[in-house]
Design a protein around this motif. Structure first.
Motif, PDB file in Angstrom:
ATOM      1  N   THR A  35       0.844  -1.199   0.000  1.00 56.29           N
ATOM      2  CA  THR A  35       0.000   0.000   0.000  1.00 56.29           C
ATOM      3  C   THR A  35       0.881   1.252   0.000  1.00 56.29           C
ATOM      4  O   THR A  35       0.536   2.248  -0.635  1.00 56.29           O
ATOM      5  N   GLY A  36       2.058   1.191   0.665  1.00 58.62           N
ATOM      6  CA  GLY A  36       2.973   2.346   0.654  1.00 58.62           C
ATOM      7  C   GLY A  36       3.439   2.644  -0.766  1.00 58.62           C
ATOM      8  O   GLY A  36       3.431   3.799  -1.212  1.00 58.62           O
ATOM      9  N   LEU A  39       0.641   4.134  -2.843  1.00 56.74           N
ATOM     10  CA  LEU A  39       0.390   5.535  -2.494  1.00 56.74           C
ATOM     11  C   LEU A  39       1.495   6.438  -3.037  1.00 56.74           C
ATOM     12  O   LEU A  39       1.221   7.518  -3.568  1.00 56.74           O
ATOM     13  N   ARG A  40       2.750   5.974  -2.941  1.00 55.17           N
ATOM     14  CA  ARG A  40       3.856   6.794  -3.472  1.00 55.17           C
ATOM     15  C   ARG A  40       3.738   6.950  -4.988  1.00 55.17           C
ATOM     16  O   ARG A  40       3.974   8.022  -5.532  1.00 55.17           O
ATOM     17  N   LEU A  57       1.506  10.981   4.114  1.00 58.05           N
ATOM     18  CA  LEU A  57       2.798  10.295   3.976  1.00 58.05           C
ATOM     19  C   LEU A  57       3.946  11.180   4.440  1.00 58.05           C
ATOM     20  O   LEU A  57       4.830  10.718   5.154  1.00 58.05           O
ATOM     21  N   GLU A  61       1.852  10.166   9.095  1.00 58.44           N
ATOM     22  CA  GLU A  61       0.522   9.779   9.616  1.00 58.44           C
ATOM     23  C   GLU A  61      -0.065   8.655   8.758  1.00 58.44           C
ATOM     24  O   GLU A  61       0.349   8.457   7.609  1.00 58.44           O
ATOM     25  N   LEU A  62      -1.071   7.965   9.312  1.00 59.38           N
ATOM     26  CA  LEU A  62      -1.739   6.935   8.519  1.00 59.38           C
ATOM     27  C   LEU A  62      -2.771   7.576   7.598  1.00 59.38           C
ATOM     28  O   LEU A  62      -3.496   8.496   8.003  1.00 59.38           O
ATOM     29  N   VAL A  63      -2.864   7.088   6.381  1.00 60.21           N
ATOM     30  CA  VAL A  63      -3.912   7.511   5.447  1.00 60.21           C
ATOM     31  C   VAL A  63      -5.236   6.938   5.990  1.00 60.21           C
ATOM     32  O   VAL A  63      -5.250   5.823   6.531  1.00 60.21           O
ATOM     33  N   VAL A  68      -7.475   3.491   2.110  1.00 58.39           N
ATOM     34  CA  VAL A  68      -6.617   2.318   1.851  1.00 58.39           C
ATOM     35  C   VAL A  68      -7.439   1.050   1.696  1.00 58.39           C
ATOM     36  O   VAL A  68      -7.105   0.182   0.879  1.00 58.39           O
ATOM     37  N   GLY A  90       2.387  -3.850   4.359  1.00 63.18           N
ATOM     38  CA  GLY A  90       1.970  -2.519   4.831  1.00 63.18           C
ATOM     39  C   GLY A  90       0.461  -2.408   5.012  1.00 63.18           C
ATOM     40  O   GLY A  90      -0.043  -1.341   5.344  1.00 63.18           O
ATOM     41  N   PHE A  91      -0.247  -3.476   4.813  1.00 61.25           N
ATOM     42  CA  PHE A  91      -1.697  -3.526   5.031  1.00 61.25           C
ATOM     43  C   PHE A  91      -2.018  -4.907   5.579  1.00 61.25           C
ATOM     44  O   PHE A  91      -1.529  -5.890   5.021  1.00 61.25           O
ATOM     45  N   ARG A  93      -2.934  -2.051   8.753  1.00 58.46           N
ATOM     46  CA  ARG A  93      -2.180  -1.329   9.782  1.00 58.46           C
ATOM     47  C   ARG A  93      -3.063  -0.971  10.955  1.00 58.46           C
ATOM     48  O   ARG A  93      -2.564  -0.424  11.939  1.00 58.46           O
ATOM     49  N   GLN A  97      -8.822  -2.126   9.450  1.00 57.70           N
ATOM     50  CA  GLN A  97      -8.359  -2.643   8.148  1.00 57.70           C
ATOM     51  C   GLN A  97      -8.312  -4.174   8.165  1.00 57.70           C
ATOM     52  O   GLN A  97      -8.647  -4.822   7.165  1.00 57.70           O
ATOM     53  N   ARG A 163      13.816   7.937   1.005  1.00 61.36           N
ATOM     54  CA  ARG A 163      12.384   8.242   1.031  1.00 61.36           C
ATOM     55  C   ARG A 163      12.130   9.565   1.746  1.00 61.36           C
ATOM     56  O   ARG A 163      12.777   9.875   2.731  1.00 61.36           O
TER      57      ARG A 163
HETATM   58  P1  AMP Z   1       5.184   2.086   4.032  1.00 62.78           P
HETATM   59  O1  AMP Z   1       5.863   2.171   2.713  1.00 62.78           O
HETATM   60  O2  AMP Z   1       4.442   0.781   4.209  1.00 62.78           O
HETATM   61  O3  AMP Z   1       6.097   2.384   5.202  1.00 62.78           O
HETATM   62  O4  AMP Z   1       4.050   3.234   4.032  1.00 62.78           O
HETATM   63  C1  AMP Z   1       4.396   4.594   3.879  1.00 62.78           C
HETATM   64  C2  AMP Z   1       3.242   5.473   4.323  1.00 62.78           C
HETATM   65  O5  AMP Z   1       2.082   5.202   3.523  1.00 62.78           O
HETATM   66  C3  AMP Z   1       2.783   5.303   5.758  1.00 62.78           C
HETATM   67  O6  AMP Z   1       3.580   6.028   6.685  1.00 62.78           O
HETATM   68  C4  AMP Z   1       1.353   5.820   5.669  1.00 62.78           C
HETATM   69  O7  AMP Z   1       1.337   7.250   5.584  1.00 62.78           O
HETATM   70  C5  AMP Z   1       0.898   5.303   4.309  1.00 62.78           C
HETATM   71  N1  AMP Z   1       0.305   3.942   4.397  1.00 62.78           N
HETATM   72  C6  AMP Z   1       0.772   2.801   3.813  1.00 62.78           C
HETATM   73  N2  AMP Z   1      -0.022   1.752   4.096  1.00 62.78           N
HETATM   74  C7  AMP Z   1      -1.018   2.233   4.872  1.00 62.78           C
HETATM   75  C8  AMP Z   1      -2.142   1.639   5.515  1.00 62.78           C
HETATM   76  N3  AMP Z   1      -2.394   0.318   5.413  1.00 62.78           N
HETATM   77  N4  AMP Z   1      -2.958   2.446   6.240  1.00 62.78           N
HETATM   78  C9  AMP Z   1      -2.716   3.761   6.357  1.00 62.78           C
HETATM   79  N5  AMP Z   1      -1.668   4.397   5.807  1.00 62.78           N
HETATM   80  C10 AMP Z   1      -0.819   3.639   5.063  1.00 62.78           C
END
Ligand code: AMP
Length: 225
Positions: A35-36, A39-40, A57, A61-63, A68, A90-91, A93, A97, A163
């Motif tokens: 999921t990260g 989102l990126r 991001l 913070e969490l989305v 998600v 990453g899901f 979290r 979810q 990052r």
């Molecule tokens: P990651 O690459 O998994 O460390 O995710 C990077 C960022 O994406 C996190 O710090 C959150 O802002 C967002 N993110 C990724 N996965 C989730 C999720 N399952 N729920 C909420 N935010 C997420």
């Protein structure tokens, strides 16, 4: 034929989730769903999702859950994942979810949730040296796993960068959120007989071998049989 697998990886930031998820997706021949990374990519493409997600991001913070969950639902209902499985990275979290994921997967469910265990001091060192490919998401470390050509991804030739959210403040916030929101999922999956705790120390090969051993066992003998 390799029958596929339905897996997810839990663990603190820097535990090696991305590295192990990619290796497991190749081993079991299933998509790696991060999921990260999604989102990126959305942020880079300037899509509506990206514009919405950007501020979360950057600050660590969490989305919001509904965003998600919608993304993951859409991905898990495509035919590749519904036939062969997936490695989720990453899901979930949050418990909300995890509950939504159980509904999306019903009636099949997961084979296993893998918790990569590591202490906070070790992840802080790893995060400070972490670099990622901006195109394919491959992970590197400036200390023990740099790209062969400095700054260029071994896998796809993309640019290897730090990052935006690997800053000290955002790392601190992400680790706080991990303890508050994500760590409770370990118990959640344990209560359902779906958790495997794996020591995330040693070489990436050693960690993969530990994981594959428990996943193969879980696929042969699913919980409740
Ligand atoms: P990651 O690459 O998994 O460390 O995710 C990077 C960022 O994406 C996190 O710090 C959150 O802002 C967002 N993110 C990724 N996965 C989730 C999720 N399952 N729920 C909420 N935010 C997420």
């Amino acid at each position: 034929m390799n029958p596929g697998a339905r897996l997810l990886i839990l663990g603190k930031q820097g535990a090696g989730k991305g590295t192990q998820a990619l290796r497991l997706s190749r081993h079991y021949v299933v998509p790696h769903i991060s999921t990260g990374d999604t989102l990126r990519q959305a942020i880079r493409s300037g899509s509506e999702l990206g514009r919405e997600a950007h501020r979360y991001l950057d600050s660590g913070e969490l989305v919001p859950d509904e965003i998600v969950i919608g993304m993951v639902r859409e991905r898990l209902t495509r035919s590749d994942t519904s036939h062969r499985g997936f490695v989720l990275d990453g899901f979930p979290r949050t418990v909300t979810q995890a509950e939504a994921l159980a509904r999306i997967l019903s009636p099949n469910g997961l084979h296993l949730a893998i918790d990569l265990e590591i202490d906070t001091a070790s992840v802080l060192n790893r995060l400070a040296s972490r670099r990622v490919c901006g195109d394919c998401g491959a992970n590197y470390s400036v200390i023990d796993n740099p790209p062969r050509v400095p700054g260029l991804c071994d896998v796809c030739g993309g640019e290897v960068v730090q990052r935006d959210d690997d800053t000290e403040a955002a790392i601190r916030r992400r680790l706080e959120l991990y303890e508050a929101e994500t760590a409770p999922l370990i118990e959640w999956y344990e209560d359902r007989g779906l958790l495997a705790r794996i020591a995330a120390i040693g070489s990436p090969d050693e960690v993969t071998e530990r994981i594959v051993t428990v996943v193969d066992r879980a696929i042969l003998h699913p919980p409740g049989t």
